[in-house]
Structures are given as C-alpha cells and as structure tokens.
Design an enzyme around this catalytic site. Structure first.
Site, mmCIF file in Angstrom:
data_model
loop_
_atom_site.group_PDB
_atom_site.id
_atom_site.type_symbol
_atom_site.label_atom_id
_atom_site.label_comp_id
_atom_site.label_asym_id
_atom_site.label_seq_id
_atom_site.Cartn_x
_atom_site.Cartn_y
_atom_site.Cartn_z
ATOM 1 N N GLU A 173 0.820 -1.221 0.000
ATOM 2 C CA GLU A 173 0.000 0.000 0.000
ATOM 3 C C GLU A 173 0.853 1.270 0.000
ATOM 4 O O GLU A 173 0.619 2.191 0.795
ATOM 5 C CB GLU A 173 -0.963 -0.021 1.193
ATOM 6 C CG GLU A 173 -2.005 -1.115 1.090
ATOM 7 C CD GLU A 173 -3.055 -1.058 2.195
ATOM 8 O OE1 GLU A 173 -2.944 -0.182 3.079
ATOM 9 O OE2 GLU A 173 -3.977 -1.888 2.176
ATOM 10 N N GLU A 292 -5.629 -8.474 -0.302
ATOM 11 C CA GLU A 292 -6.322 -8.062 0.923
ATOM 12 C C GLU A 292 -7.772 -7.759 0.553
ATOM 13 O O GLU A 292 -8.034 -6.865 -0.247
ATOM 14 C CB GLU A 292 -5.681 -6.830 1.570
ATOM 15 C CG GLU A 292 -4.281 -7.072 2.115
ATOM 16 C CD GLU A 292 -3.772 -5.909 2.955
ATOM 17 O OE1 GLU A 292 -4.610 -5.252 3.621
ATOM 18 O OE2 GLU A 292 -2.563 -5.658 2.945
#
Length: 502
Positions: A173, A292
């Site tokens: 991320e 995720e």
C-alpha cells in the site's frame, strides 16, 4: 417467491479454478500472531507455541496461501530482528499499529507454522523504510542454496533446506499516507522495478507482486497502477488489489450488492494493466493478486489503534464480529473472484485469526468459527476444475450505492474429468425467497449430490465462543433435477451451494 433463470454450459468457461484464490493473510497486527496462531501457554500448543486448534481450523477453512508479515506492519519491519535465539531478539516500536513487537515469531517460526498448516507462504518485503539490499538479504536467507552469509545463518538457525518461497510482495500500500515511507507512483514504481530486477537476478522464476493503489476510493487509483506498471512491467507478474470498505451502514440492500463493486475494481485494474501492455507492445500479461479483501467495520472502536504512551503487545484490534449478512457478502465476493479467474490469479482474505477474521480465539482458551468461515470453506472445498460463467436472468433492485443490482448472483465450477459441477449462489433480496431454475441440458446426466444454505431470519445473528453452530450451512432439501433442469428454493439474504454429479 420470485423466479430466476440460470444457464450452465461448459462452453461458458472463464478459466481454471486457481487454488491461490483461497489464500489468507497473517500480519503482526493485534492478536493475529500472538494469542492467535501463537500462544505458548495454550493447552494445545506445540513445542513452537503454535495453537493446534487454530491449525486444525486453518486446514478446515481450506487456506491455500498465507501472506506474511504484512500489511502496514511490513513497511517498518526489520526481518533480521525475528531470526536467531528468541531471547536475544530486540523489542521494537511498531509504528503501523502503535504497538510493541517482541519478535518472538519471525521468519523461521512462520515457515514452520506454514508447513504445519499446509499452506504456501507469500512473503512481503519492506520497501517503506528499506530497499533493494534488504530484500535481497531476506531472499537469500529464505531461499539461498549457496554458502553465503545469510543462507548459512538460516542453516545455523535450524533450517537446513531452503524455504523455496516463490511469491513475493514488493512492499504494501505504498500510495497510502498512513504507510511508513509512502511514496509517489514514480518513486515506488522505480523502486519496485529495481528490487524486482535484482531479485530475479537471483532467481528468474520468482513471482513478484507490485503494489496497486490501496483502493478504488483512493485519489491515486488508476493513475497509480498505470505509472507503477509503466516503470516495473517487465519485472513483475502481478499487481495487487486491496478492498475493505464494504460494511453495512444501515443500507443493507447496498451492502448485499458489494460484489458489483469488486467486479468494477477488477475490471478497472485489468483495463489499466492491458493499456500499459498495449503501450509497451509486449505479449506478457499482468494479472491481479487481490491480496487483501474482506468486510471491515472501520468506524468501530476496536478498529482504533492505541495512542500516546500506550504501546501494548498484541492489543485487541480490528476484532469485528461477523453476522449472517456479512457471510452472504463474503460468499458473494468469492463468487466475484471466481468469476474473474482469468485475471485474478491469487487472493488473500484478510486476515486469518482474530483480526477481521473467520477464526477467533480466547488467549489460552477457546477458538471458534465466525459466520464468514463457512462460505470460504465451502468454496475452497468444492470449487474445482473450470470456472463457468453463469447466464443469469434475474429481477433487479435499486441500491443507493451501486445503482441497479441483480437480486441473485451466481457462479459455477465444473471438473471436466469427473463432471462434478458446483453452483454457488446468493439471494440479495431482503424479504423474498427465490426459485432458481437452472438449465443444465448442456451437462446431461447430472444428479443432485447435496445442497446447502446459510441464512437466518435474523440477518444480524453472529457466532460466539458459546455458540458458533446454531447458524451454519444446513441441508437444502428443495434441490432437484428433472428433464435437464435444476430447481432449488433459496431464502432471502442467503448463501447457497448445490453440488451436482454424474
């Protein structure tokens, strides 16, 4: 009861069922590791301190891969802290979750756990506070076969044979302002390319995952993927997708249609990756690692990390309790992942234990299954062979968040060798049962092996340590085949599985 017409045909093949679709995620976050998978004082703990009850549930869940050690945690992680004699390992501040990390569990312990759990490890490297050299050192420690410093350290620590980890995430991320060492797309893309190039100089067969944007709602989404892949296309094999923003906020109808948003997410990332491919004039395709995903109630108190001088070890964090509606949505998200098996080649339900998880534990005590455990376990167990696109003719309803959505969504899988066929379907209606009328004439000779439904008149029912069985998949005796047509009745807000065999 409203009718829904579906058609199954082996000609509607999307691609193979990929075992990596049924991956999960273990991060050093909250109680996922400590008192989750690792609890030395537990009655079932083995010599390494791993809970055997959690291992059994992990195998029952049907997890194929596990991503480790993060997540946000990895962007500040020094992997060397977690190897060697445990009593000599340093305790560090974990800035990602405002916690203390004792490093009791590290690379070697996780790899021993992964072997016991019968899962493929998916390792992430720190590209937040670290870079190329540290990634190479970790690769050598895990996979090295030559008499090098780090490979020798692994051997000295008890792992004679290399771990042979194939799938590696290049950071996590990195567009998120919450991420330690967050970067612009150009900065990260260049670093990912350099790291990937160096790692593949060691082993060109590695499978590398570049960070995609942290979510569709990010202002960077789309342009981030374009820039990162423009920099690193030749070095990586996957681009990641992360999505957690599905939750019931008083609008149950929109929540039940969350999979339409996942469809949009996958198709948008695919389009961007293919645009870069066309610009570069190459044959290689970049696929998606949706590493995720889950329902996550981010506004709840348990999703807020500690603050100030409070730096606890393994605090209670992100311990959502899932209800029946959450399970139906998780099942529908699995339908979406399977429906895109041509481009989604891996996925990780985040996370495995305690932290927005299908498995819950008490420290030193009981473990139990959340409602979301069941659709994942059934999809992992019964999806085999080829994924078939299901033609669906269903009424629609208006959602405030996603516009019109079909009241029923479904996907099917078929083993071409045995003819075994499984239909996975959800009914999104809040009040009405549906009659599924499935045309199976293109698959002659089928009979119903079994059918099950997960539902409850109270869609807010949630499992506890005292009761995780009173609402679980139950036999659906309405399923029958006559003259090449399957019919089955499915209640409102339900997850359904129908297994057919020759």
């Amino acid at each position: 009861m409203f009718p829904v017409r579906l058609t199954l045909d082996p000609a509607f093949r999307v691609g193979p069922v990929r075992r990596r679709t049924f991956g999960s995620f273990v991060e050093h976050l909250g109680r996922c590791v400590y008192t989750g998978i690792h609890d030395p004082g537990h009655p079932t703990a083995d010599a390494d301190g791993f809970r055997k009850d959690v291992l059994e549930l992990t195998r029952e869940l049907g997890v194929s891969t596990v991503r480790y050690p993060g997540g946000n945690f990895v962007s500040g992680y020094r992997w060397e802290d977690g190897v060697g004699p445990v009593e000599q390992r340093p305790t560090r501040l974990d800035l990602a979750w405002h916690s203390l990390e004792p490093n009791t569990v590290g690379v070697d312990e996780f790899m021993r756990w992964a072997a016991l759990a019968e899962v493929e490890p998916m390792m992430a490297v720190n590209l937040g506070t670290r870079g190329v050299q540290e990634a190479l050192d970790l690769l050598d420690y895990c996979n090295g076969t030559a008499p090098t410093y780090w490979a020798d350290q692994r051997r000295a620590n008890g792992a004679t044979d290399p771990y042979a980890i194939k799938m590696w995430c290049l950071g996590n991320e990195m567009d998120g302002p919450w991420q330690i060492g967050s970067k612009t797309a150009h900065e990260y893309g260049r670093l990912a390319a350099e790291t990937g190039r160096a790692m593949k100089m060691v082993d060109p067969t590695l499978e590398l995952v570049a960070c995609g944007s942290s979510g569709v709602v990010m202002p960077t989404f789309g342009e981030w993927e374009r820039i990162v892949l423009s920099e690193a296309y030749e070095q990586v094999d996957y681009v990641s997708a992360h999505a957690y923003y599905w939750e019931e906020d008083g609008d149950l109808g929109s929540f039940l249609a969350s999979a339409t948003d996942m469809d949009h997410f996958v198709e948008s990332v695919t389009a961007t990756a293919d645009a870069v491919r066309a610009h570069k004039k190459v044959s290689k395709r970049i696929h998606i690692s949706f590493d995720e995903w889950n329902v996550w109630y981010q506004k709840r108190a348990e999703s807020r990390p500690p603050t100030g001088d409070d730096w606890p070890v393994a605090p209670v964090l992100l311990e959502d309790r899932y209800n029946v509606a959450d399970a139906v949505v998780v099942g529908n998200l699995l339908i979406s992942l399977l429906r895109h098996t041509d481009r989604v080649h891996a996925a990780s339900l985040a996370q495995l234990v305690n932290v927005i998880a299908p498995i819950m534990t008490e420290p030193g005590g009981r473990s139990w299954k959340q409602t979301i455990f069941h659709p994942f376990a059934q999809a992992s167990r019964y999806a085999a062979g080829d994924v078939l696109q299901v033609a669906i003719d269903a009424p629609t309803y208006e959602t405030a968040r996603y516009g019109d959505a079909a009241l029923v969504d479904a996907v099917a899988t078929r083993d071409p060798e045995t003819g075994a066929t499984t239909l996975f379907a959800v009914n999104r209606s809040l009040t009405e049962p549906a009659l599924l009328e499935v045309d199976t004439r293109a698959l002659p000779g089928l009979r119903v092996l079994d059918a099950s439904t997960l539902s409850n008149p109270d869609h807010t029912w949630a499992a506890t340590a005292d009761d995780d069985t009173s609402v679980a998949p139950r036999a659906n005796t309405t399923a029958e085949i006559r003259d090449g047509r399957l019919t089955v009745q499915v209640p409102p807000v339900s997850w359904n599985v129908v297994r057919l065999g020759a």
